[in-house]
Design an enzyme around this catalytic site. Sequence first.
Site, short mmCIF file in Angstrom:
data_model
loop_
_atom_site.label_atom_id
_atom_site.label_comp_id
_atom_site.label_asym_id
_atom_site.label_seq_id
_atom_site.Cartn_x
_atom_site.Cartn_y
_atom_site.Cartn_z
N SER A 53 -8.23 31.67 15.38
CA SER A 53 -8.60 30.56 16.28
C SER A 53 -9.16 29.39 15.50
O SER A 53 -10.07 29.56 14.69
CB SER A 53 -9.70 31.02 17.25
OG SER A 53 -9.30 32.13 17.97
N HIS A 84 -4.28 28.35 19.18
CA HIS A 84 -3.26 29.02 18.37
C HIS A 84 -1.94 28.27 18.54
O HIS A 84 -1.39 28.23 19.64
CB HIS A 84 -3.08 30.47 18.80
CG HIS A 84 -4.24 31.35 18.47
ND1 HIS A 84 -4.25 32.19 17.38
CD2 HIS A 84 -5.44 31.50 19.06
CE1 HIS A 84 -5.40 32.82 17.33
NE2 HIS A 84 -6.14 32.43 18.34
N HIS A 106 -2.68 38.45 20.88
CA HIS A 106 -3.80 39.36 21.12
C HIS A 106 -3.43 40.39 22.17
O HIS A 106 -2.66 40.10 23.08
CB HIS A 106 -5.02 38.57 21.61
CG HIS A 106 -5.47 37.49 20.69
ND1 HIS A 106 -4.87 36.25 20.66
CD2 HIS A 106 -6.46 37.46 19.76
CE1 HIS A 106 -5.47 35.52 19.74
NE2 HIS A 106 -6.42 36.22 19.18
N TYR A 108 -5.24 41.21 24.58
CA TYR A 108 -5.66 40.76 25.92
C TYR A 108 -4.64 39.85 26.60
O TYR A 108 -4.76 39.58 27.79
CB TYR A 108 -7.04 40.08 25.87
CG TYR A 108 -7.13 38.83 25.03
CD1 TYR A 108 -6.53 37.64 25.41
CD2 TYR A 108 -7.85 38.84 23.84
CE1 TYR A 108 -6.61 36.50 24.63
CE2 TYR A 108 -7.95 37.71 23.05
CZ TYR A 108 -7.33 36.55 23.45
OH TYR A 108 -7.40 35.43 22.66
N GLU A 109 -3.66 39.36 25.83
CA GLU A 109 -2.63 38.53 26.46
C GLU A 109 -1.61 39.39 27.22
O GLU A 109 -0.73 38.85 27.88
CB GLU A 109 -1.93 37.67 25.38
CG GLU A 109 -2.87 36.63 24.78
CD GLU A 109 -2.28 35.94 23.56
OE1 GLU A 109 -1.55 34.96 23.75
OE2 GLU A 109 -2.55 36.38 22.43
N ALA A 136 -12.07 34.58 13.91
CA ALA A 136 -13.38 34.12 14.38
C ALA A 136 -14.08 35.33 14.97
O ALA A 136 -13.44 36.17 15.60
CB ALA A 136 -13.19 33.06 15.45
N MET A 234 -11.80 40.18 18.91
CA MET A 234 -10.76 40.72 19.81
C MET A 234 -9.39 40.76 19.12
O MET A 234 -8.36 40.77 19.79
CB MET A 234 -10.66 39.83 21.06
CG MET A 234 -11.96 39.63 21.81
SD MET A 234 -11.76 38.44 23.13
CE MET A 234 -13.48 38.13 23.57
N SER A 235 -9.39 40.76 17.80
CA SER A 235 -8.09 40.67 17.11
C SER A 235 -8.11 41.51 15.84
O SER A 235 -8.97 42.36 15.65
CB SER A 235 -7.80 39.19 16.76
OG SER A 235 -8.70 38.75 15.76
N ASN A 258 -20.23 32.40 16.46
CA ASN A 258 -21.34 32.36 17.43
C ASN A 258 -22.20 33.60 17.23
O ASN A 258 -21.75 34.59 16.66
CB ASN A 258 -20.78 32.35 18.87
CG ASN A 258 -19.81 33.49 19.11
OD1 ASN A 258 -18.64 33.42 18.74
ND2 ASN A 258 -20.32 34.56 19.69
N HIS A 270 -15.77 29.74 24.74
CA HIS A 270 -14.68 29.72 23.76
C HIS A 270 -14.68 28.40 22.98
O HIS A 270 -14.37 28.38 21.78
CB HIS A 270 -13.34 29.94 24.47
CG HIS A 270 -12.17 30.05 23.51
ND1 HIS A 270 -12.15 30.97 22.48
CD2 HIS A 270 -11.01 29.37 23.42
CE1 HIS A 270 -11.02 30.83 21.81
NE2 HIS A 270 -10.31 29.87 22.35
#
Length: 296
Positions: A53, A84, A106, A108-109, A136, A234-235, A258, A270
Amino acid sequence: MMTFIQEREMAVMPDETNGSPAGDCGDMKITEALSFVGEKITARPRVGIILGSGLGGIADAVENRAAIPYADIPHWPKATAQGHAGRLVFGELEGVNVAVMQGRIHHYEGYSTEELTFPMRVLGELGISTLYATNASGGVNLGYKPGDLVAVYDHINFMGINPLTGRNNEKWGPRFPDMSYAYDREYLEMLESAATEEKIPLRRGVYIAFSGPSFETPAEIRMARAMGADLVGMSTVPEVIVANHMSVRVAVVSCVANFAAGVKPEKLRHQEVLDAMSRAARSMERLMRAFLRKIS
Ligand code: HPA
């Protein structure tokens, strides 16, 4: 000269099965993608680079570039996440032939494991021997702050999936691949000496992958910390598992975007992740270049 596709067809045994339970259609899809990509490039990539990201701009530094939109590559899953770009960029960085994924997909997609593993399988078939992945992350370790760069030395797969689920293709790797050195020890040392030379502070940490797309709760982050995680994201873990399956050596650099949930009272957004990543992009690029010079 034989094309990539001819070389591959010669290497494929007639009784081979692929990684999907549905027979050999997954393998055919990879063959079609390889055929398409093979016609557009003049040299095989040695290093696969995944830009996380907000880091996609690094692909603009690639020399003698051939950029292929994911949408043009047969069967390549489209990246839908904000930040992306969705292009595969071939060329040279520091004299090394690279294939840069400008944007990743990802879990989650909503992709299947076959789709999720597709890009890494294509890069593996193109002949990469090294994967350099960036991402990230949220800082779970209370000593971390946004902007810190961390060399990942191990992970916890908390996504609830394993990308190798399904029939195993022995051509790629074993049914039960070892993950003891999923993050190459020599590369970790090279990253650390590259960081020292570039005067970039670099930590070493354990990355825990949640499936997302909701950010974690403070209780989940306390659990992750108790489990030994320093970073959350998440990746990356699916790609690292597939790379290891194919005996591709892995280096991963994460940028803390973060504080993880609950570390500070503020809510997570995000946009904050993207802003932090664009601030870190220059040092991420310098570190990547210094690493590439070491392996060239
Ligand atoms: N959690 C999960 N993924 C992330 C985070 C986070 O806090 N920051 C960037 N990616």
